[in-house]
Design a protein around this motif. Sequence first.
Motif, PDB file in Angstrom:
ATOM      1  N   PRO A 143       0.840  -1.205   0.000  1.00 42.83           N
ATOM      2  CA  PRO A 143       0.000   0.000   0.000  1.00 42.83           C
ATOM      3  C   PRO A 143       0.873   1.252   0.000  1.00 42.83           C
ATOM      4  O   PRO A 143       2.048   1.210   0.360  1.00 42.83           O
ATOM      5  N   VAL A 144       0.273   2.351  -0.390  1.00 40.73           N
ATOM      6  CA  VAL A 144       0.982   3.625  -0.449  1.00 40.73           C
ATOM      7  C   VAL A 144       0.463   4.555   0.640  1.00 40.73           C
ATOM      8  O   VAL A 144      -0.595   4.330   1.213  1.00 40.73           O
TER       9      VAL A 144
ATOM     10  N   PRO B 116      -8.704   0.538  -1.179  1.00 40.03           N
ATOM     11  CA  PRO B 116      -8.468   1.075  -2.521  1.00 40.03           C
ATOM     12  C   PRO B 116      -8.497   2.606  -2.493  1.00 40.03           C
ATOM     13  O   PRO B 116      -9.342   3.203  -1.825  1.00 40.03           O
ATOM     14  N   TRP B 117      -7.558   3.218  -3.194  1.00 39.82           N
ATOM     15  CA  TRP B 117      -7.445   4.673  -3.251  1.00 39.82           C
ATOM     16  C   TRP B 117      -8.418   5.185  -4.311  1.00 39.82           C
ATOM     17  O   TRP B 117      -8.403   4.719  -5.451  1.00 39.82           O
ATOM     18  N   ALA B 118      -9.245   6.156  -3.953  1.00 41.90           N
ATOM     19  CA  ALA B 118     -10.262   6.681  -4.872  1.00 41.90           C
ATOM     20  C   ALA B 118      -9.639   7.203  -6.171  1.00 41.90           C
ATOM     21  O   ALA B 118     -10.191   7.006  -7.253  1.00 41.90           O
TER      22      ALA B 118
ATOM     23  N   GLN C 272      -6.756   0.857  -8.320  1.00 39.86           N
ATOM     24  CA  GLN C 272      -5.918  -0.334  -8.404  1.00 39.86           C
ATOM     25  C   GLN C 272      -4.852  -0.333  -7.303  1.00 39.86           C
ATOM     26  O   GLN C 272      -4.250  -1.360  -7.033  1.00 39.86           O
ATOM     27  N   LEU C 273      -4.629   0.803  -6.662  1.00 44.94           N
ATOM     28  CA  LEU C 273      -3.664   0.913  -5.565  1.00 44.94           C
ATOM     29  C   LEU C 273      -4.370   0.880  -4.219  1.00 44.94           C
ATOM     30  O   LEU C 273      -5.426   1.473  -4.051  1.00 44.94           O
ATOM     31  N   GLN C 274      -3.748   0.217  -3.276  1.00 43.06           N
ATOM     32  CA  GLN C 274      -4.205   0.269  -1.892  1.00 43.06           C
ATOM     33  C   GLN C 274      -3.457   1.406  -1.206  1.00 43.06           C
ATOM     34  O   GLN C 274      -2.282   1.649  -1.492  1.00 43.06           O
TER      35      GLN C 274
ATOM     36  N   TRP D 137      -1.675  14.748  -3.049  1.00 45.59           N
ATOM     37  CA  TRP D 137      -2.249  13.568  -3.683  1.00 45.59           C
ATOM     38  C   TRP D 137      -1.199  12.742  -4.412  1.00 45.59           C
ATOM     39  O   TRP D 137      -1.481  12.111  -5.420  1.00 45.59           O
ATOM     40  N   ASN D 138       0.026  12.749  -3.893  1.00 47.75           N
ATOM     41  CA  ASN D 138       1.084  11.904  -4.420  1.00 47.75           C
ATOM     42  C   ASN D 138       1.160  10.647  -3.567  1.00 47.75           C
ATOM     43  O   ASN D 138       1.051  10.716  -2.338  1.00 47.75           O
ATOM     44  N   ALA D 139       1.378   9.528  -4.215  1.00 49.07           N
ATOM     45  CA  ALA D 139       1.542   8.264  -3.507  1.00 49.07           C
ATOM     46  C   ALA D 139       3.017   8.029  -3.236  1.00 49.07           C
ATOM     47  O   ALA D 139       3.859   8.283  -4.097  1.00 49.07           O
ATOM     48  N   ASP D 140       3.317   7.549  -2.040  1.00 48.29           N
ATOM     49  CA  ASP D 140       4.707   7.292  -1.687  1.00 48.29           C
ATOM     50  C   ASP D 140       4.777   6.017  -0.856  1.00 48.29           C
ATOM     51  O   ASP D 140       3.827   5.648  -0.164  1.00 48.29           O
ATOM     52  N   VAL D 141       5.930   5.356  -0.927  1.00 49.74           N
ATOM     53  CA  VAL D 141       6.221   4.201  -0.096  1.00 49.74           C
ATOM     54  C   VAL D 141       7.452   4.547   0.717  1.00 49.74           C
ATOM     55  O   VAL D 141       8.452   5.013   0.171  1.00 49.74           O
ATOM     56  N   ARG D 142       7.353   4.382   2.021  1.00 49.51           N
ATOM     57  CA  ARG D 142       8.454   4.668   2.948  1.00 49.51           C
ATOM     58  C   ARG D 142       9.001   6.099   2.814  1.00 49.51           C
ATOM     59  O   ARG D 142      10.206   6.303   2.633  1.00 49.51           O
ATOM     60  N   PRO D 143       8.158   7.111   2.912  1.00 51.84           N
ATOM     61  CA  PRO D 143       8.676   8.485   2.798  1.00 51.84           C
ATOM     62  C   PRO D 143       9.555   8.850   4.001  1.00 51.84           C
ATOM     63  O   PRO D 143       9.385   8.317   5.092  1.00 51.84           O
TER      64      PRO D 143
END
Length: 156
Positions: free
Chosen positions: A47-48, A121-123, A127-129, A54-60
């Motif tokens: 998940p992000v 799910p992200w609105a 397709q992204l959690q 409204w940017n998706a990030d992993v481990r910011p």
Amino acid sequence: MRRHTFNTAVTLCAAALLTTAMGTAAFGTASAAPQTAPAVKQQSVRPVLVDCFWNADVRPDDFMLACGDGNSRLSSLDWSQWDPNSATATGINVVNDCKPYCAAGTFHSYPVIVRLEDPQPWAKHPQLQHYTEMELIYVNDKPDGFPQVLSLPLWD
């Protein structure tokens, strides 16, 4: 005999070229599938965290909590876990005390443990959690008026 040798050589070369072409095509098909499959799997597995823009990030490394005025943010995040169900980090919550008012306030740093949970799910990109809940656990001191454990909903 010479004609027979020539025909045999042409046939062998054609067979070699055909075998090479078929092997390359088969290899290309086999290698293309793993490249696309992990990318899709990775998106569904990790998940992000959605930020103020409204940017998706992993481990910011940093994350703004108070998007409107910037009076609370997380910094120096060190993620020990980031999986399909939850994420955990240690870091610093930098908070403005707004005394006597926010523009004249002082920023203070508080060590925290950050937990992200409840991926949905992200609105914007279904397709992204994305994680929908954040919990801050203040390790020592905490900002005035804050509980030792602060639960926050995250935006969609």
